[in-house]
Design an enzyme around this catalytic site. Structure first.
Site, PDB file in Angstrom:
ATOM      1  N   ARG A  36     -10.759  -5.499 -13.061  1.00  0.00           N
ATOM      2  CA  ARG A  36     -11.659  -6.202 -12.147  1.00  0.00           C
ATOM      3  C   ARG A  36     -12.827  -5.268 -11.822  1.00  0.00           C
ATOM      4  O   ARG A  36     -12.670  -4.289 -11.107  1.00  0.00           O
ATOM      5  CB  ARG A  36     -10.883  -6.633 -10.904  1.00  0.00           C
ATOM      6  CG  ARG A  36      -9.781  -7.645 -11.252  1.00  0.00           C
ATOM      7  CD  ARG A  36      -8.699  -7.729 -10.202  1.00  0.00           C
ATOM      8  NE  ARG A  36      -7.980  -6.464 -10.083  1.00  0.00           N
ATOM      9  CZ  ARG A  36      -7.079  -6.220  -9.128  1.00  0.00           C
ATOM     10  NH1 ARG A  36      -6.811  -7.142  -8.221  1.00  0.00           N
ATOM     11  NH2 ARG A  36      -6.467  -5.060  -9.080  1.00  0.00           N
ATOM     12  N   ARG A  86     -15.696  -2.346  -4.557  1.00  0.00           N
ATOM     13  CA  ARG A  86     -14.451  -3.103  -4.619  1.00  0.00           C
ATOM     14  C   ARG A  86     -14.461  -3.988  -5.866  1.00  0.00           C
ATOM     15  O   ARG A  86     -15.405  -4.736  -6.094  1.00  0.00           O
ATOM     16  CB  ARG A  86     -14.272  -3.981  -3.378  1.00  0.00           C
ATOM     17  CG  ARG A  86     -14.231  -3.207  -2.068  1.00  0.00           C
ATOM     18  CD  ARG A  86     -14.246  -4.154  -0.891  1.00  0.00           C
ATOM     19  NE  ARG A  86     -15.466  -4.952  -0.866  1.00  0.00           N
ATOM     20  CZ  ARG A  86     -15.668  -5.997  -0.061  1.00  0.00           C
ATOM     21  NH1 ARG A  86     -14.712  -6.375   0.778  1.00  0.00           N
ATOM     22  NH2 ARG A  86     -16.807  -6.672  -0.088  1.00  0.00           N
ATOM     23  N   ARG A 117      -5.317  -4.652 -12.950  1.00  0.00           N
ATOM     24  CA  ARG A 117      -4.089  -5.304 -12.499  1.00  0.00           C
ATOM     25  C   ARG A 117      -3.131  -5.400 -13.686  1.00  0.00           C
ATOM     26  O   ARG A 117      -3.411  -6.061 -14.688  1.00  0.00           O
ATOM     27  CB  ARG A 117      -4.403  -6.695 -11.945  1.00  0.00           C
ATOM     28  CG  ARG A 117      -3.186  -7.585 -11.705  1.00  0.00           C
ATOM     29  CD  ARG A 117      -2.168  -6.996 -10.717  1.00  0.00           C
ATOM     30  NE  ARG A 117      -2.739  -6.641  -9.444  1.00  0.00           N
ATOM     31  CZ  ARG A 117      -2.911  -7.504  -8.432  1.00  0.00           C
ATOM     32  NH1 ARG A 117      -2.595  -8.772  -8.593  1.00  0.00           N
ATOM     33  NH2 ARG A 117      -3.417  -7.084  -7.295  1.00  0.00           N
ATOM     34  N   LYS A 167      -8.525   1.738   4.130  1.00  0.00           N
ATOM     35  CA  LYS A 167      -8.168   0.320   4.138  1.00  0.00           C
ATOM     36  C   LYS A 167      -6.958   0.081   5.022  1.00  0.00           C
ATOM     37  O   LYS A 167      -6.120   0.970   5.216  1.00  0.00           O
ATOM     38  CB  LYS A 167      -7.877  -0.163   2.712  1.00  0.00           C
ATOM     39  CG  LYS A 167      -6.843   0.670   1.953  1.00  0.00           C
ATOM     40  CD  LYS A 167      -6.800   0.261   0.479  1.00  0.00           C
ATOM     41  CE  LYS A 167      -5.875   1.170  -0.322  1.00  0.00           C
ATOM     42  NZ  LYS A 167      -5.859   0.815  -1.780  1.00  0.00           N
ATOM     43  N   LYS A 206       0.832  -1.203   0.000  1.00  0.00           N
ATOM     44  CA  LYS A 206       0.000   0.000   0.000  1.00  0.00           C
ATOM     45  C   LYS A 206       0.874   1.264   0.000  1.00  0.00           C
ATOM     46  O   LYS A 206       0.727   2.138  -0.839  1.00  0.00           O
ATOM     47  CB  LYS A 206      -0.923   0.002   1.218  1.00  0.00           C
ATOM     48  CG  LYS A 206      -1.794  -1.242   1.388  1.00  0.00           C
ATOM     49  CD  LYS A 206      -2.830  -1.397   0.316  1.00  0.00           C
ATOM     50  CE  LYS A 206      -3.856  -2.476   0.652  1.00  0.00           C
ATOM     51  NZ  LYS A 206      -3.298  -3.837   0.709  1.00  0.00           N
ATOM     52  N   ASN A 220       1.684  -4.446  -5.757  1.00  0.00           N
ATOM     53  CA  ASN A 220       1.615  -5.764  -5.126  1.00  0.00           C
ATOM     54  C   ASN A 220       2.862  -6.581  -5.443  1.00  0.00           C
ATOM     55  O   ASN A 220       3.194  -6.782  -6.618  1.00  0.00           O
ATOM     56  CB  ASN A 220       0.375  -6.508  -5.622  1.00  0.00           C
ATOM     57  CG  ASN A 220      -0.907  -5.788  -5.216  1.00  0.00           C
ATOM     58  OD1 ASN A 220      -1.422  -5.970  -4.115  1.00  0.00           O
ATOM     59  ND2 ASN A 220      -1.418  -4.947  -6.107  1.00  0.00           N
ATOM     60  N   ASP A 256      -1.773  -1.971  -9.329  1.00  0.00           N
ATOM     61  CA  ASP A 256      -3.210  -1.716  -9.374  1.00  0.00           C
ATOM     62  C   ASP A 256      -3.431  -0.277  -9.805  1.00  0.00           C
ATOM     63  O   ASP A 256      -2.897   0.661  -9.192  1.00  0.00           O
ATOM     64  CB  ASP A 256      -3.853  -1.968  -8.016  1.00  0.00           C
ATOM     65  CG  ASP A 256      -3.976  -3.449  -7.690  1.00  0.00           C
ATOM     66  OD1 ASP A 256      -3.714  -4.274  -8.584  1.00  0.00           O
ATOM     67  OD2 ASP A 256      -4.317  -3.778  -6.545  1.00  0.00           O
ATOM     68  N   GLU A 275      -1.921   0.729  -5.784  1.00  0.00           N
ATOM     69  CA  GLU A 275      -1.153  -0.240  -5.001  1.00  0.00           C
ATOM     70  C   GLU A 275      -0.045  -0.815  -5.865  1.00  0.00           C
ATOM     71  O   GLU A 275      -0.126  -0.831  -7.091  1.00  0.00           O
ATOM     72  CB  GLU A 275      -2.041  -1.386  -4.490  1.00  0.00           C
ATOM     73  CG  GLU A 275      -3.075  -0.986  -3.466  1.00  0.00           C
ATOM     74  CD  GLU A 275      -3.821  -2.186  -2.878  1.00  0.00           C
ATOM     75  OE1 GLU A 275      -3.374  -3.340  -3.074  1.00  0.00           O
ATOM     76  OE2 GLU A 275      -4.853  -1.958  -2.224  1.00  0.00           O
TER      77      GLU A 275
END
Length: 316
Positions: free
Chosen positions: A225, A233, A210, A160, A125, A283, A273, A281
């Site tokens: 997504r 979300r 992604r 979050k 994050k 990841n 992301d 983000e």
């Protein structure tokens, strides 16, 4: 090559969509040996170095019965040609301990992807703070009053935890949300836990994209997504629908800027992301979405990963 995948329990992996399984299958198709380890079996001793209880697999095309165990033995990690750290979060002290052990394995000659120190140094994050030119207004704090002011300023935010995954414990908080106090108190555990707040991006309706980076190169397709009705979300684990798309010019700008920087730090496989035009983000623990991209576009992401590993092995 002899490849070791450090993964969650095999019975928990959903072979029909799991990126680790896709990489194992791709490796075996190339003639490589596939082994798996559980992080809890990692150990170090003066006489044996870093070792783990390894299981050799033979993969199968049946997603409901996708492997057979061919052998099981205690193995020194340095005896593998590559070790892929693919354990899912939470990023807790046991995860950190695993990275310490993997770093010792590196010192003994093991090649670990992603590098253990890089995993520790990159909060999935908070690492976006290094690239403010690509981000939305963001705050990281555990101070309730500071978070409340941020909500007032931005009017519509997403809050979050820093160590979550799969969309868990993510809240959208409007300025006039009647439960905003209790949401902040709950997420911060009354000021004892640091969280992230970001201005809400309405472009989430078009998907949380992604974007995968492999060995410093950008995969030309992303997986958008898209949230289900009534959701904000897009995570697949939260019921989102994955739609593969070509990268936009902005997607490519973000990805091509970050790819060489992250690769130079030992981050071999990364999932960015992006919502709309904004990076949300980075990841690094166990990026996924390979299967969906291949199914919808024909681009073999898992095979691309194995090719990059073969290249890294040849350069060793």
């Amino acid at each position: 090559m002899r490849l070791a995948f450090i993964v969650d329990p095999l019975a928990e992996l959903k072979a029909y969509k799991d990126s680790s399984v896709a990489m194992m299958r791709a490796a075996e198709r190339r003639g490589h040996e596939v082994w798996t380890l559980q992080a809890e079996t990692l150990q170090w001793s003066q006489s044996g170095g870093v070792r783990g209880e390894a299981v050799r697999l033979r993969t199968r095309p049946d997603d409901h019965d996708w492997y057979r165990e061919a052998a099981q033995e205690g193995v020194a990690l340095k005896d593998f040609d590559g070790v892929l750290m693919r354990k899912d979060p939470p990023f807790d002290m046991e995860y950190v301990t695993a990275t310490w052990l993997l770093e010792r394995a590196e010192a003994e000659g093991a090649k670990v992807f992603n590098r253990p120190r890089a995993l520790r140094d990159h909060s999935e994050k908070l690492s976006i703070a290094e690239f403010p030119q690509f981000t939305v207004p963001t705050l990281v704090s555990r101070d309730g009053a500071v978070l409340q002011r941020f909500i007032d300023e931005q009017r519509d935010v997403v809050v979050k935890p820093l160590d979550g995954m799969g969309g868990s414990s993510i809240f959208r908080v409007h300025r006039f949300e009647p439960n905003r106090n209790v949401i902040i108190e709950t997420l911060t555990q009354l000021g004892q836990r640091t969280v992230m707040a970001q201005r809400f991006l309405p472009e989430i309706g078009e998907g949380d994209k992604r974007i995968l980076l492999v060995g410093g190169k950008v995969v030309p397709y992303c997986l958008a997504r898209i949230p289900k009705a009534g959701e904000t979300r897009g995570n697949l684990a939260a019921g989102g629908t994955g739609v593969a798309r070509e990268l936009t010019p902005r997607d490519r700008q973000i990805a091509e800027t970050l790819a060489p920087i992250l690769a130079a730090r030992g981050l071999f496989l990364v999932g960015l992301d992006v919502i709309g035009d904004s990076l949300t983000e980075i990841n690094v623990t166990s990026p996924t979405c390979m299967v969906e991209i291949q199914q919808q576009t024909g681009f073999d992401v898992a095979g691309t990963v194995i090719t990059a590993l073969e290249r890294a092995w040849g350069e060793a």
